[in-house]
Design a protein around this motif. Structure first.
Motif, PDB file in Angstrom:
ATOM      1  N   UNK A 198      23.450  67.438 -10.126  1.00 12.61           N
ATOM      2  CA  UNK A 198      23.258  65.579  -9.611  1.00 12.61           C
ATOM      3  C   UNK A 198      24.766  65.339 -10.723  1.00 12.61           C
ATOM      4  N   UNK A 199      24.419  65.652 -11.801  1.00  6.93           N
ATOM      5  CA  UNK A 199      24.511  65.133 -13.647  1.00  6.93           C
ATOM      6  C   UNK A 199      26.538  65.580 -13.045  1.00  6.93           C
ATOM      7  N   UNK A 200      26.989  66.721 -12.672  1.00 15.85           N
ATOM      8  CA  UNK A 200      28.717  67.312 -12.040  1.00 15.85           C
ATOM      9  C   UNK A 200      29.172  66.116 -11.512  1.00 15.85           C
ATOM     10  N   UNK A 201      28.428  65.613 -10.418  1.00 16.57           N
ATOM     11  CA  UNK A 201      28.658  65.014  -9.212  1.00 16.57           C
ATOM     12  C   UNK A 201      29.025  63.832  -9.655  1.00 16.57           C
ATOM     13  N   UNK A 202      27.991  63.149 -10.323  1.00 13.09           N
ATOM     14  CA  UNK A 202      27.998  61.603 -11.036  1.00 13.09           C
ATOM     15  C   UNK A 202      29.218  61.696 -12.200  1.00 13.09           C
ATOM     16  N   UNK A 203      29.583  62.878 -12.737  1.00 11.19           N
ATOM     17  CA  UNK A 203      30.533  62.972 -13.475  1.00 11.19           C
ATOM     18  C   UNK A 203      32.109  62.702 -12.938  1.00 11.19           C
ATOM     19  N   UNK A 204      31.828  63.377 -11.938  1.00 10.91           N
ATOM     20  CA  UNK A 204      33.212  63.368 -11.130  1.00 10.91           C
ATOM     21  C   UNK A 204      33.479  61.877 -10.173  1.00 10.91           C
ATOM     22  N   UNK A 205      33.038  61.142 -10.462  1.00  8.52           N
ATOM     23  CA  UNK A 205      33.128  60.105  -8.997  1.00  8.52           C
ATOM     24  C   UNK A 205      33.041  59.281 -10.618  1.00  8.52           C
ATOM     25  N   UNK A 206      32.049  59.190 -12.280  1.00  9.39           N
ATOM     26  CA  UNK A 206      32.590  58.544 -13.228  1.00  9.39           C
ATOM     27  C   UNK A 206      34.036  58.890 -13.403  1.00  9.39           C
ATOM     28  N   UNK A 207      34.351  60.321 -13.852  1.00  9.76           N
ATOM     29  CA  UNK A 207      35.316  60.480 -14.384  1.00  9.76           C
ATOM     30  C   UNK A 207      36.789  59.660 -13.605  1.00  9.76           C
TER      31      UNK A 207
END
Length: 229
Positions: A153-162
């Motif tokens: 979930x953090x990686x997905x959130x990181x992708x969107x946030x990035x």
């Protein structure tokens, strides 16, 4: 699209990608560090609690009614019917019987681990307390599973946030490059008309100079001006 515009777009895209990757790496490291700290704290707390209960059971526990996940063995007594295979550890019982010094160890059996403490009680009995760690190990597996889900979930959130941060961070650069390119285009357009007028007048003056038989140096200067335009 010109080569310069393509290069600018590529530079902006690379900058956005760097921001997205950096954000993902930071979030991944944070989740990993938090998970490692949580696992260490939980493992240490569980270990301390189990050892306290095991030492108390070995010293004062009821041999016929031990706590949950715990077995108590007395030297020379018949083991409990539900005792795990391989217990008690007879070598520890004999050693403690000779030295009267408590022995603690961790034993791996049947895909789990057991904490074992053997000691001499105040009444002279050699008692061995065994604790099954299967539930504590299951808690750790559940923790790491939850951390794995959090990592995804953090990686997905990181992708969107990035992507969002990349757009916000690089937008001023992209806008500046667009304005610069527009300025160069407008300036070229604005300068093209005066230059054309100068060139036309230079041609006219060159023809007039040839017709009026002006001095050679003037005609040569006008010819060079027309030729360089």
């Amino acid at each position: 699209m010109s080569a310069s515009a393509s290069g600018e777009r590529a530079a902006v895209h690379r900058a956005r990608l760097r921001v997205a990757v950096l954000t993902g790496v930071i979030i991944t490291l944070l989740v990993t560090v938090v998970g490692g700290i949580a696992d260490t704290v939980m493992t240490r707390a569980q270990s301390d609690q189990v050892w306290r209960e095991l030492r108390y059971g070995a010293a004062r526990g009821d041999l016929s009614s031990p706590p949950v996940c715990t077995w108590l063995f007395a030297r020379g007594a018949t083991p409990l019917a539900n005792a795990p295979a391989g217990f008690p550890v007879e070598s520890d019982m004999r050693r403690v019987g000779r030295t009267h010094e408590a022995v603690e160890r961790t034993v791996r059996r049947d895909d789990t681990r057991y904490l074992v403490r053997t000691q001499v009680r105040a009444d002279g009995k050699v008692v061995q307390a065994v604790f099954d760690l299967r539930f504590q190990l299951a808690d750790r597996r559940h923790l790491w599973f939850a951390l794995g889900v959090a990592e995804v979930v953090g990686l997905l959130a990181a992708a969107v946030t990035g992507v969002v941060l990349g757009r916000l961070a690089v937008s001023p650069l992209a806008e500046a490059l667009t304005r610069q390119r527009r300025f160069v285009t407008d300036a070229s357009h604005e300068l093209r008309t005066p230059v054309t007028q100068v060139y036309t007048r230079a041609q006219l003056l060159a023809r007039q100079a040839a017709a009026q038989d002006l001095p050679a140096r003037h005609r040569e200067g006008l010819t060079r001006l027309v030729g360089s335009a």
